[in-house]
Design a protein around this motif. Sequence first.
Motif, short mmCIF file in Angstrom:
data_model
loop_
_atom_site.label_atom_id
_atom_site.label_comp_id
_atom_site.label_asym_id
_atom_site.label_seq_id
_atom_site.Cartn_x
_atom_site.Cartn_y
_atom_site.Cartn_z
N THR A 48 0.84 -1.20 0.00
CA THR A 48 0.00 0.00 0.00
C THR A 48 0.87 1.24 0.00
N LEU A 49 0.51 2.16 -0.89
CA LEU A 49 1.17 3.47 -0.92
C LEU A 49 0.38 4.41 -0.03
N GLU A 50 1.07 5.09 0.86
CA GLU A 50 0.43 6.14 1.65
C GLU A 50 1.02 7.48 1.25
N VAL A 51 0.18 8.34 0.68
CA VAL A 51 0.62 9.69 0.32
C VAL A 51 0.35 10.57 1.54
N GLN A 52 1.43 11.22 2.04
CA GLN A 52 1.30 11.92 3.31
C GLN A 52 1.24 13.44 3.17
N ARG A 53 1.91 13.94 2.14
CA ARG A 53 2.08 15.40 2.06
C ARG A 53 2.25 15.77 0.60
N VAL A 54 1.65 16.87 0.17
CA VAL A 54 1.95 17.37 -1.17
C VAL A 54 2.80 18.63 -1.06
N PHE A 55 3.61 18.88 -2.06
CA PHE A 55 4.42 20.10 -2.07
C PHE A 55 4.57 20.58 -3.50
N ASP A 56 5.01 21.82 -3.63
CA ASP A 56 5.07 22.45 -4.94
C ASP A 56 6.05 21.75 -5.86
N GLN A 57 5.70 21.67 -7.16
CA GLN A 57 6.59 20.98 -8.09
C GLN A 57 7.84 21.76 -8.45
N THR A 58 7.97 22.99 -7.88
CA THR A 58 9.23 23.72 -8.09
C THR A 58 10.35 23.16 -7.23
N ASP A 59 10.01 22.32 -6.25
CA ASP A 59 11.03 21.74 -5.36
C ASP A 59 11.87 20.72 -6.13
N GLY A 60 13.19 20.93 -6.10
CA GLY A 60 14.10 20.09 -6.89
C GLY A 60 14.02 18.61 -6.60
N VAL A 61 13.62 18.24 -5.37
CA VAL A 61 13.52 16.84 -4.99
C VAL A 61 12.65 16.06 -5.98
N CYS A 62 11.66 16.74 -6.52
CA CYS A 62 10.75 16.10 -7.46
C CYS A 62 10.90 16.69 -8.85
N ARG A 63 11.15 18.00 -8.92
CA ARG A 63 11.30 18.68 -10.21
C ARG A 63 12.40 18.06 -11.06
N ASP A 64 13.50 17.69 -10.41
CA ASP A 64 14.66 17.21 -11.16
C ASP A 64 14.66 15.70 -11.36
N VAL A 65 13.51 15.08 -11.15
CA VAL A 65 13.41 13.63 -11.36
C VAL A 65 12.71 13.35 -12.68
N ASN A 66 13.31 12.49 -13.48
CA ASN A 66 12.68 11.97 -14.68
C ASN A 66 11.96 10.67 -14.29
N PHE A 67 10.63 10.70 -14.27
CA PHE A 67 9.89 9.50 -13.88
C PHE A 67 9.82 8.55 -15.08
N ASP A 68 10.97 8.01 -15.39
CA ASP A 68 11.14 7.13 -16.56
C ASP A 68 10.75 5.70 -16.16
N PRO A 69 9.65 5.19 -16.74
CA PRO A 69 9.14 3.89 -16.29
C PRO A 69 9.98 2.70 -16.75
N THR A 70 11.12 2.95 -17.39
CA THR A 70 12.00 1.82 -17.71
C THR A 70 13.10 1.68 -16.66
#
Lengths: 202, 357
Positions: B288-310
Amino acid sequence: MTTETRTVTKTSQANEAGQPERFNLLARLLHWTMAAAIIAMLFIGVAMMTSLTWRPELLDLHQPLGIAILLLAIVRLVNRLRHGAPALPADIPRWQVISAKASHWVLYALMFSLPLLGWGVRSAGGWPVTMLPGVTLPPIAPTHPVWYAVLRDAHGLLAWLLFAVVLMHLCAALMHAWVRRDGVFSTMTPGGLYHRYRRNRK
Amino acid sequence: MKIGDIDLKRSWPALAGIGAIIAVLAAAFAWTSGLLGQRVTNMTFLEDTQHDFPAGYRRAHGKGMCFEGVFRSSGEAAKYSHASVFAQPETRAIGRFSIGSMSPYAADNSTSTVSMAMMLTADNGQQWRMKMNNEPYFPTRDAPGFLEMMKATAPDPSTGNPNPQQLAAFLAEYPEARKYMEADAVKPWASSFAGATYYAIHAYYLLAEDGRRQAMRWWLRPHAAFTAWSDEERAGASHDALFKEVGQRLTKAPLQWDIVMQLAAPGDPVDDPSQPWPETRQQVVAGTLEVQRVFDQTDGVCRDVNFDPTLIPAGMALSNDPVLATRAGIYAHSYNSRLHEIGYGKATDAVGKKTAQ
């Protein structure tokens, strides 16, 4: 046409200046192995940015092959520094001698820098550098957009430079082999070809 | 005739041969890199967005919001795969909710496609990156088919409707797309990210320690109930309605999704993303995935990730689904474009800077 002045003896493979008559076996093996690997690598590199179907496989190949080239380049450089390279024929124009030497050192520089830059690109992009499933190398650059942008540009531009230098090198090598026929090409070929060339010159 | 010390009369065949070898190699390289020729490459899908797009944003699904959470494994999938993420109790998750429109400035009621991307990083450092949509299958069997569909369904400027002949020609070439288009026409519009089901669409293999390979597809099944907009509600929805709603929900309680894996039976089409498998196939809940917190997509932690499904962990393998492979290439170009804009300081609001106006 060139006249052959160098002598070949079974016991000595070096001339009076201490330069070898031809590249040693290790140098020749590394040269041809790496020639195949580097040309394959250049094509894999551009193909994985365009191919609709092969990118995952090409990327899986690109990473270990790049690291293999880096390791082989270290062995090759040590061998080259210890054993040197044969002298070029005396009648080759000065500009050709300079460009031959310069292009060889550019090739060495690129054999080292491209794999390291590629490793850096993967590091800066936050990706694992995967040798085999589950076997990864540690990052060598910070995960950061500035690092990514600079390293990625350098990796791409230098790869195109390497392809251009490889073509020049190939062109020059074939000019020696087929047009000048001055024995330069056979310093890098297997022993049989080298000795046949020598017999034909006598 | 002589040039320097080269006798052209004697050496012209050799010179021609050398020229031909160099020309063939250069042309092959130019073709492979996409410089030469008109074939469809990964770049075709991005159209002009590599150069002409709001700087720093993802070239598709540009509008999004990132989340942080945790994946708790059930241990069930560990029977089929030796990936650590299925064995260790908890794995940190970074992810992103997004909407299907390309523009980062699109209104939330501009598309019925809602998506989730996610990256799980196991304790051994192995990453699992995912990209999922609220659609159970892909319209076409390959990626060029998707381009064909875009062309065939684009409104004709003279009539305002798709050209019926083009549409018929497309469906003759890609008959599988009919079921997608029919389903899409009546697809309810999710009024919340929380109640949507997110499908990975493409098949993967689970690799067991003993060498067994099990083809599977997964989706994220929400614990929250699905809610849809009526036509009136959708028309009246605010510009950022979906993103505001998920933020409000998370101030009250975390959100959960089960990772459901559907196991293929022998003969099921593994490499065709347009063919869902029968609903009767065995399912395994990996955790089970638990999503706990949302934050702005300007944050590099997520902005700089390529969600490449391979990018998958050891213990999983890719299928030969051609669309999955194409996705990886497209995402790489999108990532290169935007990371260059961010890295060279050209991005403004994408990195949280105010636009100079």
